[in-house]
Design an enzyme around this catalytic site. Sequence first.
Site, mmCIF file in Angstrom:
data_model
loop_
_atom_site.group_PDB
_atom_site.id
_atom_site.type_symbol
_atom_site.label_atom_id
_atom_site.label_comp_id
_atom_site.label_asym_id
_atom_site.label_seq_id
_atom_site.Cartn_x
_atom_site.Cartn_y
_atom_site.Cartn_z
ATOM 1 N N THR A 91 0.853 -1.190 0.000
ATOM 2 C CA THR A 91 0.000 0.000 0.000
ATOM 3 C C THR A 91 0.888 1.240 0.000
ATOM 4 O OG1 THR A 91 -0.078 0.001 2.425
ATOM 5 C CG2 THR A 91 -1.903 -1.076 1.256
ATOM 6 N N GLU A 108 -3.823 4.854 2.725
ATOM 7 C CA GLU A 108 -2.970 3.820 2.127
ATOM 8 C C GLU A 108 -3.634 3.289 0.876
ATOM 9 O OE1 GLU A 108 -1.264 0.879 4.596
ATOM 10 O OE2 GLU A 108 -1.306 2.133 6.401
ATOM 11 N N ASN A 116 1.634 4.815 0.900
ATOM 12 C CA ASN A 116 1.139 5.699 1.954
ATOM 13 C C ASN A 116 1.265 7.166 1.543
ATOM 14 O OD1 ASN A 116 1.609 3.092 3.090
ATOM 15 N ND2 ASN A 116 1.631 3.997 5.137
HETATM 16 P P1 ADP Z 1 5.305 1.097 3.165
HETATM 17 O O1 ADP Z 1 5.031 0.716 4.572
HETATM 18 O O2 ADP Z 1 6.560 1.879 2.995
HETATM 19 O O3 ADP Z 1 4.100 1.771 2.569
HETATM 20 P P2 ADP Z 1 4.540 -1.299 1.728
HETATM 21 O O4 ADP Z 1 5.029 -2.657 2.060
HETATM 22 O O5 ADP Z 1 3.114 -0.975 2.046
HETATM 23 O O6 ADP Z 1 5.548 -0.287 2.386
HETATM 24 O O7 ADP Z 1 4.823 -1.100 0.174
HETATM 25 C C1 ADP Z 1 4.374 0.092 -0.440
HETATM 26 C C2 ADP Z 1 5.316 0.592 -1.491
HETATM 27 O O8 ADP Z 1 5.513 -0.404 -2.487
HETATM 28 C C3 ADP Z 1 4.711 1.788 -2.208
HETATM 29 O O9 ADP Z 1 5.092 3.014 -1.613
HETATM 30 C C4 ADP Z 1 5.256 1.659 -3.623
HETATM 31 O O10 ADP Z 1 6.466 2.385 -3.758
HETATM 32 C C5 ADP Z 1 5.516 0.166 -3.775
HETATM 33 N N1 ADP Z 1 4.488 -0.575 -4.535
HETATM 34 C C6 ADP Z 1 4.799 -1.566 -5.430
HETATM 35 N N2 ADP Z 1 3.699 -2.078 -5.980
HETATM 36 C C7 ADP Z 1 2.639 -1.428 -5.424
HETATM 37 C C8 ADP Z 1 1.218 -1.532 -5.605
HETATM 38 N N3 ADP Z 1 0.680 -2.396 -6.476
HETATM 39 N N4 ADP Z 1 0.427 -0.687 -4.885
HETATM 40 C C9 ADP Z 1 0.966 0.172 -4.015
HETATM 41 N N5 ADP Z 1 2.289 0.318 -3.804
HETATM 42 C C10 ADP Z 1 3.137 -0.480 -4.493
HETATM 43 MG MG MG Z 2 2.106 0.855 2.892
#
Ligand code: ADP
Ligand code: MG
Length: 212
Positions: free
Chosen positions: A44, A136, A46
Amino acid sequence: MSNQGDRPQTAGPDDGPQPPFPLKLDGKVIKGFGRGSSELGIPTANIPISGLSVGGHEDVDSGVYYGWAGLSPSKATHQRPPHAQSDKYSHLSSGLQETLSGIAKDDAELEKGAVYPMCMSIGWNPFYKNTVRSVEVHIMHHFETDFYGSHMNLSILGFIRKELDYVSKEKLIEDIKTDIEVSGRSLAREPYAKLRRDPYLLEFEGKGEVAS
Ligand code: ADP
Ligand code: MG
């Protein structure tokens, strides 16, 4: 409790979004706690928002919503434009994936950015003693690369459900997968599909870090 079988197939009226939708919200993609990908297998993006207001509205409920997300151009959007389907995206049934990527078929706009179907949650941020909300966004698409630092313009078109109690991780993942499927079917309806072409989604100039 809900499951794929007893939850509605779509959310919101078939003839198009009703006020307050479309709700518009934009901001820069920041680092979260890595929870989405590592814990749930559903990343997701953020977006920081200041205070209580979501897209200028203070009466927006916490919960799960769907709509379109415009992403500023980056390696991620160039490598995996909206019409690029992938077997690696497994949260959406293949027929729906095909329909949604067909709606998105528009190479001409790629230098301006890209618009994808999304499913998102609006919640309370426990790190700010629940005085600040957090947004998110899960983009229903497979990316090869992260896109931290990209700008995201959201057009939120409907409400799916309130936040449910976290019974178990498996139950949560199952519910999120249903949310994704409901989001996809809801967006595939013509009055919603056509809103993918809202020019707002690809307007990135002069936009700041925090959502407006
Ligand atoms: P965080 O806690 O930093 O948000 P996440 O594990 O939720 O980490 O991963 C989110 C990040 O992954 C996003 O900020 C984006 O850069 C990347 N990402 C890759 N694929 C997707 C997707 N399908 N939807 C949303 N974010 C994605
Ligand atoms: Mg996230």
